[in-house]
Write a protein that holds these residues in place. Structure first.
Motif, short mmCIF file in Angstrom:
data_model
loop_
_atom_site.label_atom_id
_atom_site.label_comp_id
_atom_site.label_asym_id
_atom_site.label_seq_id
_atom_site.Cartn_x
_atom_site.Cartn_y
_atom_site.Cartn_z
N LEU A 74 9.24 -2.20 -12.19
CA LEU A 74 9.92 -1.52 -11.26
C LEU A 74 9.09 -0.20 -10.84
O LEU A 74 9.05 0.17 -9.74
N MET A 75 8.76 0.48 -11.91
CA MET A 75 7.62 1.60 -11.57
C MET A 75 6.74 1.23 -10.87
O MET A 75 6.03 1.78 -9.83
N ILE A 76 6.01 -0.07 -11.08
CA ILE A 76 4.78 -0.56 -10.40
C ILE A 76 4.97 -1.02 -8.99
O ILE A 76 4.23 -0.89 -8.14
N LEU A 123 3.49 -3.01 -3.84
CA LEU A 123 3.64 -3.51 -2.27
C LEU A 123 2.75 -2.83 -1.34
O LEU A 123 1.83 -3.42 -0.40
N LEU A 124 2.48 -1.22 -1.76
CA LEU A 124 1.47 -0.72 -0.68
C LEU A 124 0.01 -0.96 -0.63
O LEU A 124 -0.53 -1.43 0.29
N ILE A 125 -0.47 -1.55 -2.04
CA ILE A 125 -1.56 -2.22 -2.03
C ILE A 125 -2.14 -3.45 -1.45
O ILE A 125 -2.89 -3.79 -0.90
N ILE A 126 -0.73 -4.14 -1.46
CA ILE A 126 -0.73 -5.44 -0.81
C ILE A 126 -1.12 -5.42 0.58
O ILE A 126 -1.80 -5.85 1.29
N ILE A 127 -0.21 -4.45 1.04
CA ILE A 127 -0.11 -4.42 2.57
C ILE A 127 -1.77 -3.82 2.94
O ILE A 127 -2.10 -4.21 3.98
N PHE A 128 -1.90 -2.67 2.39
CA PHE A 128 -3.03 -1.92 2.79
C PHE A 128 -4.49 -2.37 2.39
O PHE A 128 -5.44 -1.84 2.75
N ILE A 142 -5.32 -6.17 -10.60
CA ILE A 142 -5.15 -6.20 -9.23
C ILE A 142 -5.34 -4.96 -8.70
O ILE A 142 -5.80 -4.82 -7.64
N PHE A 143 -4.94 -3.75 -9.09
CA PHE A 143 -5.24 -2.39 -8.93
C PHE A 143 -6.67 -2.14 -8.55
O PHE A 143 -7.18 -1.76 -7.66
N VAL A 144 -7.35 -2.37 -9.86
CA VAL A 144 -8.83 -2.02 -9.98
C VAL A 144 -9.95 -2.89 -9.09
O VAL A 144 -10.55 -2.43 -8.23
N LEU A 166 -2.33 8.61 8.04
CA LEU A 166 -3.29 9.26 7.05
C LEU A 166 -2.88 9.30 5.80
O LEU A 166 -3.62 9.61 4.93
N VAL A 167 -1.59 8.88 5.50
CA VAL A 167 -1.18 9.07 4.14
C VAL A 167 -0.85 7.67 3.17
O VAL A 167 -1.51 7.40 2.34
N LEU A 168 -0.50 6.72 4.02
CA LEU A 168 0.00 5.57 3.23
C LEU A 168 -1.27 4.75 2.98
O LEU A 168 -1.37 3.89 1.81
N PRO A 169 -2.28 4.24 3.88
CA PRO A 169 -3.38 3.43 3.41
C PRO A 169 -4.09 3.83 2.36
O PRO A 169 -4.56 2.97 1.35
#
Lengths: 301, 295
Positions: free
Chosen positions: A16-18, A23-28, B115-117, B145-148
């Motif tokens: 849940l923390m992740i 979601l944000l990195i999937i979108i952006f 996935i993040f890296v 300017l914040v979300l991306p």
């Protein structure tokens, strides 16, 4: 490993923390990656995603046929490579000089000053550099004039522009670059120096045989990690210093991607160029990390 | 370790001189800009200003404080820094904590980490990123300017490496006391992580304050520009002024050249960075080894 229900329950909060960040990195980040398909289409901002025509490699062919394309690729590589070389030598020399200073107050003052330009943006430094290099009233050309040298159009002369980029890049970053080498220098075994003094080695010999080999691993690490930058060139810097007069020597992939994409609104062509850059960079970054792992036991996480 | 041959002593003297010269070269342009901002335009255009103001005047600063765009952009930048840094910090901590667990206790950890890296190694690039922001209706909003960049992967790596260096006993003791993950993170991990938190906070603070490109592409009208973008736009243009200047402003404009106004705006925009510089210097050094990861 088999399924462990207790562990699963205990780890639910971790998922849940992740989740929000995921979601944000999937979108952006990931949706834009999927958006790279427009490189193979004729995408127009007006009709949008609805009627897209597939054009295969048409955009890439168009790019390769652009008169300045090869020049831009060459500019990017040569500027990046010059910057990488400067970035691997000048900070090392500066760190070696700083390392010889015994007066701590003096050393710290110098460090405080030379780290500072790193924290200013290229917008600010670009404004300052344009001012300082101005042919009519800039301080550099005033100095040249007093020496009897004709004013030089540093930012409008293709013979000078790349060197201005490399030198100003070092001016901004060399101080900050010394930090990592200074840290490496303090970790060299002091008994090696003591032993060499008994052997009658002078300061120069010590530097050559003890100090430089001592920081070689970190230099190799920095070299491998900088491989990923071969197609970067430095958008912020170039964009804030260049003008059409120096496109011939200073236009790089990123500035071209910007102009084609957002000034000429040729979304698909710009994306095709971005895709080429991303793929090639990815290969170099991967190679860099692999070599860093092989030779310096370096891991990302 | 001290070797005091006369050649070495000469080297040391030479070394002090050259380091001083190098430091002055780094400092000079900033002092030059400061001197220009306090000088009259006549003196600046005559090229007589180097390190000290000539014909000292505050007119460029007076003009700037009457310049609504500058003040407005300054406000936008402050808002963006407050929102951006809070969001960055929240996600840095929330992601770093689970990823700092061993794969043996949190199996999905490695998959999540990749996935993040991966987003650091590859990206969609300019246009696809722009289209996403546009399709989400974020143009002209501070959230563009914040979300991306809401999840700063590189700060996450820094934080997770720090968390991993903490003694295992801390977490085990917290679990014995019946604390869950959130409670462990909040009352055990965070209090001992303040230096790392300071480091990532400063990273994202400087990043948000200096960022100009996103403002340029996501804000359709200059009134929404953050300060860095506004400065970029005036420094790139030859002529600064719009048509709607009052008579008093026009009089002021006669007194000051573009160079003096530009210099004063440059100086005011780096003032916040200079104010936090002592902290910056200390904490950035901590984060630098991880900093070299950035592709």
């Amino acid at each position: 490993m088999h399924f462990n229900p207790r562990q699963f329950m205990r780890n639910i909060p971790l998922h849940l923390m992740i989740l929000p960040a995921l979601l944000l990195i999937i979108i952006f980040s990931y949706i834009p990656m999927a958006g790279l398909v427009i490189a193979f289409q004729d995408f127009s901002p007006i009709s949008g995603f609805r009627d897209m025509t597939w054009t295969g490699l048409e955009n890439f062919r168009y790019l390769f046929d652009l008169p300045g394309f090869r020049q831009v690729v060459w500019n990017t590589v040569i500027i990046s490579v010059l910057k990488i070389i400067a970035g691997l030598t000048i900070p090392v020399i500066a760190a070696l000089l700083l390392n010889e200073v015994r007066a701590n107050g003096f050393k710290r003052s110098i460090q405080t000053i030379i780290y500072m330009p790193h924290f200013f943006s290229w917008v600010i430094l670009g404004g300052i550099i344009v001012d300082v290099l101005s042919p009519s009233s800039g301080i550099v050309n005033m100095l040249l004039k007093s020496l009897g040298i004709q004013p030089i159009q540093f930012l409008a002369d293709n013979n000078w522009f790349r060197y201005v980029l490399v030198i100003t890049d070092q001016w901004k970053e060399f101080g900050f670059g010394t930090i990592i080498y200074l840290a490496a220098l303090t970790s060299i075994d002091q008994s090696l120096y003591e032993a060499s003094i008994i052997d009658g080695a002078g300061r120069w010999k010590q530097t050559w045989h003890i100090t430089l080999p001592g920081i070689r691993p970190i230099m190799i690490l920095m070299l491998t990690l900088s491989l990923g930058n071969v197609l970067n060139g430095g958008f912020d810097q170039v964009f804030n210093l260049y003008n059409p007069l120096v496109y011939e020597s200073g236009d790089i992939l990123d500035t071209m991607i910007y102009r084609i994409g957002l000034q000429e609104a040729q979304y698909s062509v710009s994306t095709a160029l971005g895709l080429i850059k991303s793929v090639v960079s990815f290969v170099f970054i991967g190679l860099g990390y692999y070599l860093a792992y092989r030779f310096a036991k370096y891991r990302i996480f | 370790m001290h070797h005091t041959s006369s050649a070495y002593r000469w080297f040391l003297r030479f070394n002090y001189v050259i380091l001083t010269v190098i430091a002055l070269l780094c400092l000079f342009p900033i002092v030059n800009i400061l001197a220009i901002s306090f000088s009259s335009s006549a003196a600046v255009n005559a090229g007589s200003v180097t390190l000290w103001p000539v014909d000292f005047t505050l007119s460029s600063y007076r003009y700037m404080l009457e310049n609504n765009q500058f003040i407005h952009s300054f406000g936008t930048s402050l808002l963006r820094v407050v929102l951006g840094v809070s969001v960055n910090l929240l996600f840095t901590i929330l992601v770093a904590y689970p990823l700092s667990k061993e794969a043996a206790t949190f199996r999905s950890r490695t998959a999540y980490a990749w996935i993040f890296v991966f987003t650091m190694l590859f990206g969609g690039g300019l246009i696809p990123g722009y289209l996403v922001v546009k399709e989400m209706g974020l143009l002209d909003s501070v959230w563009a300017l914040v979300l991306p960049g809401a999840v700063p992967i590189f700060n996450v790596l820094l934080m997770l490496n720090f968390f991993r260096g903490l003694p295992k006993e801390l977490e085990e003791a917290a679990w014995m006391d019946g604390a869950g993950h959130l409670r462990t993170l909040w009352s055990v991990y965070l209090p001992v992580s303040l230096p790392s938190i300071a480091t990532v906070t400063l990273f994202s603070l400087v990043g948000h304050w200096n960022a100009w490109f996103d403002g340029m592409i996501y804000m359709r009208s200059p009134e929404h520009y953050p300060l860095a973008t506004y400065l970029q736009s005036i420094l790139q243009q030859v002529s600064v002024q719009n048509e709607n200047v009052t008579f008093e402003q026009a009089a002021l404009l006669n007194e000051i050249s573009d160079r003096t106004t530009q210099a004063s705006q440059i100086f005011l925009s780096i003032l916040p960075i200079l104010a936090i510089y002592p902290f910056l210097q200390r904490y950035f050094v901590h984060g630098l080894v991880v900093g070299s990861v950035k592709g």
